[in-house]
Design an enzyme around this catalytic site. Structure first.
Site: not given
Length: 399
Positions: A230, A341
């Site tokens: 990612f 996150c």
């Protein structure tokens, strides 16, 4: 015109009393007086005790966002200038301000405003109606505050194209806020150069919250073979390359992000050892495990798999799966950097999920360090949404 008065129900406002900034629609007993959405209102507890002032929006479940606890505080130009000056002063004391988050909404007591500074450009999001109505003046004041400190701002770009605006009854919007400028903005962070696409990049164009976490992995990278999952525009991968990694592979599902990552690698003369591919991480990791690939360091920096409480179960499955695969790809004694996150995936749940992944991968983890978001994204206690980034570095042991 007198200010409308919002009175809480008995026993409500617990988050507000603990230091938070939000009052939900179901916490309100009465609203007396006329107002337009976005106006400043006075808030009282059920017994008439003054709680402060905030802006109201009858279209939002977050009915009032508090600006001040002081019932006598005027919400005027001087108020906003002081809030913005305080936010900038805090950054100067806590982070490298060449590129940083200057305003982090509720955590800077400016609900619904996010501002990132990329070198000499500001990018902002107005995420609440109250702030949207005042954005022109507030951004003008911020520019003045910075210029008074010798910081020349050559352009401002609005990225109010986040989904949150729809919950406020606002349309998504983006575009130049004042004179036009080149929206590919060069920045330097931790000695690494990037071009930030403030117009079409994710969120405001670049994730500043991981700045010091990227620095933290550098010490593990000398001579290492690194996998960065990612990767977005290559930030962890390029920190690994700059720190002396032997080879780095960055993976992202977005072709656009990968193209930008490749440009960033060239900027840093790292294109020979830092390579990028556009692939789905969930599909690639099992293939790499099958091919018996091994890495000295695997970095997992996924997007938020959940943005609501309802999808937490699926998110846990996603985090568990990529962490099991990631751990299997770390050689014995190598390292794993893994993070979440999403503020809904809280510290306890994320930690439990990592523990389950270690059991699933049949490895033992030695914690090197635990980190959160950079200090320019301050965590306001009682405002849970301001604490969202959890970042672990582990050594992976197979014995």
């Amino acid at each position: 015109m007198s200010m409308a008065l919002v009175t809480l129900k008995k026993g409500e406002g617990r988050s507000l009393k603990a230091g938070g900034a939000w009052i939900f629609d179901n916490e309100i007993g009465t609203t007396v007086g006329s107002f337009e959405d976005g106006d400043i209102v006075m808030v009282h507890d059920f017994d008439g005790y003054p709680m402060g002032k905030g802006y109201i929006n009858s279209h939002s479940k977050i009915r009032v966002r508090m600006l001040t606890r002081d019932k006598d505080q005027d919400i005027n130009e001087e108020f906003f200038r002081k809030r913005l000056a305080d936010a900038w002063d805090y950054r100067k004391k806590t982070v490298d301000t060449s590129s940083c988050r200057v305003v982090f909404g509720e955590a800077d007591f400016l609900p619904g405003l996010v501002v990132d500074k990329f070198s000499d450009v500001l990018v902002f999001q107005a995420l609440s109606l109250g702030m949207d109505r005042r954005k022109e003046r507030v951004m003008g004041l911020l520019k003045e505050v910075l210029e008074e400190d010798g910081i020349c701002i050559r352009g401002i770009y609005e990225r109010s194209d986040a989904k949150e605006r729809e919950k406020e009854g606002l349309k998504k919007t983006k575009g130049f806020f004042g004179p036009e400028f080149d929206t590919f903005v060069p920045i330097v962070e931790n000695g690494v150069k990037y071009i930030v696409d403030v117009k079409d990049g994710q969120k405001t164009g670049f994730f500043l919250d991981q700045k010091y976490n990227r620095l933290a992995i550098q010490k593990l990278c000398r001579g290492a073979k690194v996998l960065d999952c990612f990767t977005h525009t290559g930030s962890f991968a390029l920190n690994a390359g700059a720190a002396g990694a032997r080879s780095v592979l960055g993976v992202d599902a977005s072709e656009l992000a990968v193209r930008q990552a490749e440009e960033n690698a060239k900027l840093n003369h790292l294109e020979e050892k830092v390579k990028f591919i556009a692939e789905d991480v969930f599909e690639l990791l099992p293939k790499l495990v099958e091919q018996k690939e091994e890495y000295d360091l695997v970095i997992l920096d996924p997007p938020a798999f959940t943005k609501s409480r309802n999808s937490i179960k699926n998110a846990v499955k996603g985090y568990r799966e990529i962490n099991i695969r990631g751990m299997k790809l770390v050689k014995d004694g190598g390292y794993l950097a893994t993070c979440s996150c999403s503020h809904f995936m809280d510290f306890e749940l994320f930690t439990k999920t990592i523990r389950q992944a270690a059991a699933g991968a049949h490895v033992r983890l030695r914690q090197v360090e635990f980190r959160t978001q950079a200090a320019d994204h301050p965590i306001l206690w009682a405002a849970d949404e301001s604490y969202y980034l959890k970042f672990y570095i582990f050594q992976v042991c197979r014995e």
